[in-house]
Design a protein around this motif. Structure first.
Motif, PDB file in Angstrom:
ATOM      1  N   LEU A 185       0.638  -4.487  11.119  1.00  0.00           N
ATOM      2  CA  LEU A 185       1.466  -3.495  11.498  1.00  0.00           C
ATOM      3  C   LEU A 185       2.990  -3.925  11.407  1.00  0.00           C
ATOM      4  O   LEU A 185       3.756  -2.981  10.762  1.00  0.00           O
ATOM      5  CB  LEU A 185       1.491  -3.002  12.936  1.00  0.00           C
ATOM      6  N   ARG A 186       3.210  -5.036  11.635  1.00  0.00           N
ATOM      7  CA  ARG A 186       4.835  -5.455  11.503  1.00  0.00           C
ATOM      8  C   ARG A 186       5.360  -5.440  10.002  1.00  0.00           C
ATOM      9  O   ARG A 186       6.350  -5.047   9.621  1.00  0.00           O
ATOM     10  CB  ARG A 186       4.900  -6.511  12.238  1.00  0.00           C
ATOM     11  N   ASP A 187       4.201  -5.849   9.150  1.00  0.00           N
ATOM     12  CA  ASP A 187       4.224  -5.715   7.920  1.00  0.00           C
ATOM     13  C   ASP A 187       4.687  -4.573   7.024  1.00  0.00           C
ATOM     14  O   ASP A 187       5.599  -4.202   6.398  1.00  0.00           O
ATOM     15  CB  ASP A 187       3.213  -6.548   6.989  1.00  0.00           C
ATOM     16  N   ALA A 188       3.736  -3.767   7.758  1.00  0.00           N
ATOM     17  CA  ALA A 188       3.805  -2.405   7.278  1.00  0.00           C
ATOM     18  C   ALA A 188       5.228  -1.631   7.798  1.00  0.00           C
ATOM     19  O   ALA A 188       5.955  -0.881   7.029  1.00  0.00           O
ATOM     20  CB  ALA A 188       2.819  -1.158   8.066  1.00  0.00           C
ATOM     21  N   LEU A 189       5.644  -2.079   8.915  1.00  0.00           N
ATOM     22  CA  LEU A 189       7.041  -1.249   9.413  1.00  0.00           C
ATOM     23  C   LEU A 189       8.214  -1.663   8.493  1.00  0.00           C
ATOM     24  O   LEU A 189       9.095  -0.997   8.208  1.00  0.00           O
ATOM     25  CB  LEU A 189       7.320  -1.562  11.001  1.00  0.00           C
ATOM     26  N   THR A 190       8.368  -3.130   8.312  1.00  0.00           N
ATOM     27  CA  THR A 190       9.461  -3.896   7.841  1.00  0.00           C
ATOM     28  C   THR A 190       9.449  -3.291   6.209  1.00  0.00           C
ATOM     29  O   THR A 190      10.425  -2.991   5.555  1.00  0.00           O
ATOM     30  CB  THR A 190       9.529  -5.293   7.694  1.00  0.00           C
ATOM     31  N   GLY A 191       8.138  -3.289   5.527  1.00  0.00           N
ATOM     32  CA  GLY A 191       7.907  -2.863   4.239  1.00  0.00           C
ATOM     33  C   GLY A 191       8.479  -1.543   4.037  1.00  0.00           C
ATOM     34  O   GLY A 191       9.289  -0.962   3.072  1.00  0.00           O
ATOM     35  N   TRP A 192       8.007  -0.505   5.135  1.00  0.00           N
ATOM     36  CA  TRP A 192       8.416   0.968   4.727  1.00  0.00           C
ATOM     37  C   TRP A 192       9.964   1.086   4.825  1.00  0.00           C
ATOM     38  O   TRP A 192      10.640   1.644   4.142  1.00  0.00           O
ATOM     39  CB  TRP A 192       7.650   1.639   5.713  1.00  0.00           C
ATOM     40  N   GLN A 215      -2.619   1.599  15.427  1.00  0.00           N
ATOM     41  CA  GLN A 215      -1.973   0.718  14.909  1.00  0.00           C
ATOM     42  C   GLN A 215      -2.497   0.617  13.572  1.00  0.00           C
ATOM     43  O   GLN A 215      -1.567   0.670  12.591  1.00  0.00           O
ATOM     44  CB  GLN A 215      -2.015  -0.627  15.541  1.00  0.00           C
ATOM     45  N   ALA A 216      -3.674   0.677  13.309  1.00  0.00           N
ATOM     46  CA  ALA A 216      -4.663   0.600  11.946  1.00  0.00           C
ATOM     47  C   ALA A 216      -4.229   1.813  11.233  1.00  0.00           C
ATOM     48  O   ALA A 216      -4.042   1.888   9.893  1.00  0.00           O
ATOM     49  CB  ALA A 216      -5.827   0.429  11.969  1.00  0.00           C
ATOM     50  N   ALA A 217      -4.355   2.911  11.700  1.00  0.00           N
ATOM     51  CA  ALA A 217      -3.773   4.292  11.383  1.00  0.00           C
ATOM     52  C   ALA A 217      -2.368   4.386  10.761  1.00  0.00           C
ATOM     53  O   ALA A 217      -2.181   5.012   9.687  1.00  0.00           O
ATOM     54  CB  ALA A 217      -4.229   5.400  12.273  1.00  0.00           C
ATOM     55  N   THR A 218      -1.421   3.695  11.476  1.00  0.00           N
ATOM     56  CA  THR A 218      -0.075   3.630  11.173  1.00  0.00           C
ATOM     57  C   THR A 218       0.118   2.623   9.939  1.00  0.00           C
ATOM     58  O   THR A 218       0.870   3.198   9.149  1.00  0.00           O
ATOM     59  CB  THR A 218       0.725   3.000  12.428  1.00  0.00           C
ATOM     60  N   VAL A 219      -0.671   1.727   9.711  1.00  0.00           N
ATOM     61  CA  VAL A 219      -0.517   0.852   8.695  1.00  0.00           C
ATOM     62  C   VAL A 219      -0.843   1.732   7.477  1.00  0.00           C
ATOM     63  O   VAL A 219      -0.102   1.717   6.304  1.00  0.00           O
ATOM     64  CB  VAL A 219      -1.427  -0.294   8.777  1.00  0.00           C
ATOM     65  N   ALA A 220      -2.069   2.252   7.647  1.00  0.00           N
ATOM     66  CA  ALA A 220      -2.559   3.257   6.303  1.00  0.00           C
ATOM     67  C   ALA A 220      -1.275   4.401   5.953  1.00  0.00           C
ATOM     68  O   ALA A 220      -1.222   4.567   4.691  1.00  0.00           O
ATOM     69  CB  ALA A 220      -3.910   3.769   6.710  1.00  0.00           C
ATOM     70  N   ALA A 221      -0.945   5.057   7.142  1.00  0.00           N
ATOM     71  CA  ALA A 221      -0.131   5.992   6.624  1.00  0.00           C
ATOM     72  C   ALA A 221       1.359   5.682   6.205  1.00  0.00           C
ATOM     73  O   ALA A 221       1.819   6.266   5.069  1.00  0.00           O
ATOM     74  CB  ALA A 221       0.373   6.728   8.163  1.00  0.00           C
ATOM     75  N   LEU A 222       1.704   4.460   6.553  1.00  0.00           N
ATOM     76  CA  LEU A 222       3.169   4.029   6.106  1.00  0.00           C
ATOM     77  C   LEU A 222       2.798   3.637   4.500  1.00  0.00           C
ATOM     78  O   LEU A 222       3.906   3.406   3.790  1.00  0.00           O
ATOM     79  CB  LEU A 222       3.652   3.017   6.739  1.00  0.00           C
ATOM     80  N   GLY A 223       1.613   3.155   4.229  1.00  0.00           N
ATOM     81  CA  GLY A 223       1.326   2.545   2.897  1.00  0.00           C
ATOM     82  C   GLY A 223       1.279   3.371   2.003  1.00  0.00           C
ATOM     83  O   GLY A 223       0.868   3.374   0.750  1.00  0.00           O
ATOM     84  N   ASP A 224       1.083   4.777   2.146  1.00  0.00           N
ATOM     85  CA  ASP A 224       0.646   5.796   1.225  1.00  0.00           C
ATOM     86  C   ASP A 224       1.837   6.893   1.256  1.00  0.00           C
ATOM     87  O   ASP A 224       2.292   7.436   2.291  1.00  0.00           O
ATOM     88  CB  ASP A 224      -0.464   6.795   1.706  1.00  0.00           C
TER      89      ASP A 224
END
Length: 365
Positions: free
Chosen positions: A68-75, A262-271
């Protein structure tokens, strides 16, 4: 008992109930353009991520998973142009409203402290100050504020309710002023992916913050960009010292996002595909409603971003609300957001295509 609630204003949406009843009595049903809640489906890849993580019997962590933190920083780096973000620069929160309401309390503010927000603003900024026992103050230009006792400065771009966007120079000047006076800046950027006539910029962009996150934090939400209002998925990015302190407090308070979310957030920010599709829906609805309102004698001000049209017929907002309710259309009165909005209404374009078409027909009658 009751002493804390007595600090707060009357919950504004309760005042709208009689008009909602009138609108609901329309033969073709209500067109609710008041609250701005998403109505379109949650993206399939997000729902799959949620269900795949449904077997999560253990407690989640307040800081979230490393993924999740990777997804937040990446986005934030891709979308906001932020540079050099580490995990210490991000923090997931249980929806942005919870954060806004409880931030002054979690920062330890209280009597004698001042919290500033725009004159026209989301009411929860004031509520958060009052919950903490601090003094809410309003501003037109933040650098005109008296910095004495001012501990927290809220920015909101794109604005709710007006849709106004602050430019990079205005943001840069505000950040510099706040740093000079030791005032913490929180920038509510929950509508940043919904710019229509301009491209909103974040306080985390190097052109604004100079590459340093000292004294600044941005607030983001997946409610609007990904239709996840029901998931309560939001996050902060910025000053690691501020977020580290909030993390410790929130650990004690058990303020954690459920593991499937949290898992859903990772998916949403990656798309980005679903974000583009949703923007196209909103763009069509925005155009249709704007044209219908202007043809019906309304003037639209600001509204260059966000999910709302800030509209006026140069009359009391409650007269406008009452007239539209008779046509089965419910909108938000502008004075919900401050006395400066008393001659405006906020019109959300989050209804379905069918309901927006119904509103367009009724406005033409």
């Amino acid at each position: 008992m009751g002493t804390v609630s007595s600090r707060l204003p009357v919950f504004p949406w309760d005042r709208l109930e009689p008009y909602k009843t009138t609108a609901a009595a329309h033969a073709d049903g209500i067109v609710d353009l008041s609250v701005g809640t998403p109505v379109d489906p949650v993206p399939a890849l997000v729902r799959k991520a949620l269900t795949d993580a449904a077997d999560s019997p253990g407690y989640p962590t307040v800081w979230g998973t490393a993924a999740l933190r990777d997804a937040l920083t990446g986005w934030a780096e891709r979308r906001l142009g932020a540079t050099g973000l580490a995990h210490t620069n991000v923090l997931p929160v249980v929806g942005s409203k919870e954060l806004v309401a409880w931030l002054p309390t979690q920062l330890g503010l209280g009597a004698g402290d001042r919290v500033a927000h725009p004159r026209l603003a989301y009411p929860t900024y004031e509520v958060g100050a009052r919950l903490a026992g601090a003094e809410p103050v309003v501003y037109d230009d933040p650098w005109d504020l008296d910095p004495a006792g001012l501990k927290l400065l809220w920015l909101n771009s794109p604005s709710n309710p007006t849709g106004r966007v602050l430019g990079a120079e205005e943001l840069r000047r505000t950040v510099a002023w706040a740093r000079e006076h030791g005032v913490l800046v929180f920038s509510d950027e929950c509508y940043i992916e919904l710019g229509w006539e301009t491209d909103p910029v974040s306080v985390l962009h190097p052109d604004v913050c100079g590459g340093s996150y000292d004294g600044i934090v941005s607030v983001h939400s997946l409610s609007k960009r990904s239709n996840l209002a029901g998931y309560r998925a939001a996050f902060l990015a910025g000053d690691a010292a501020v977020l580290g302190e909030l993390l410790q407090i929130r650990k004690h308070g058990g303020m954690m996002i459920p593991a499937p979310v949290q898992a859903a957030t990772v998916a949403a920010l990656g798309d980005t595909e679903h974000v583009g599709e949703q923007r196209e829906r909103y763009a069509r609805r925005r155009t249709a409603l704007r044209e219908a309102l202007e043809a019906a004698g309304f003037r639209i001000e600001h509204s260059e971003a966000s999910l709302y049209l800030w509209a006026t017929r140069d009359e009391s907002c409650w007269d406008t609300v009452a007239d539209l309710a008779k046509r089965g259309i419910l909108v938000a009165p502008g004075d919900f957001y401050g006395t400066a909005g008393e001659r405006f209404v906020r019109v959300a374009f989050t209804a379905t295509d069918e309901r927006v078409d119904a509103a367009v027909r009724r406005l033409a009658q």
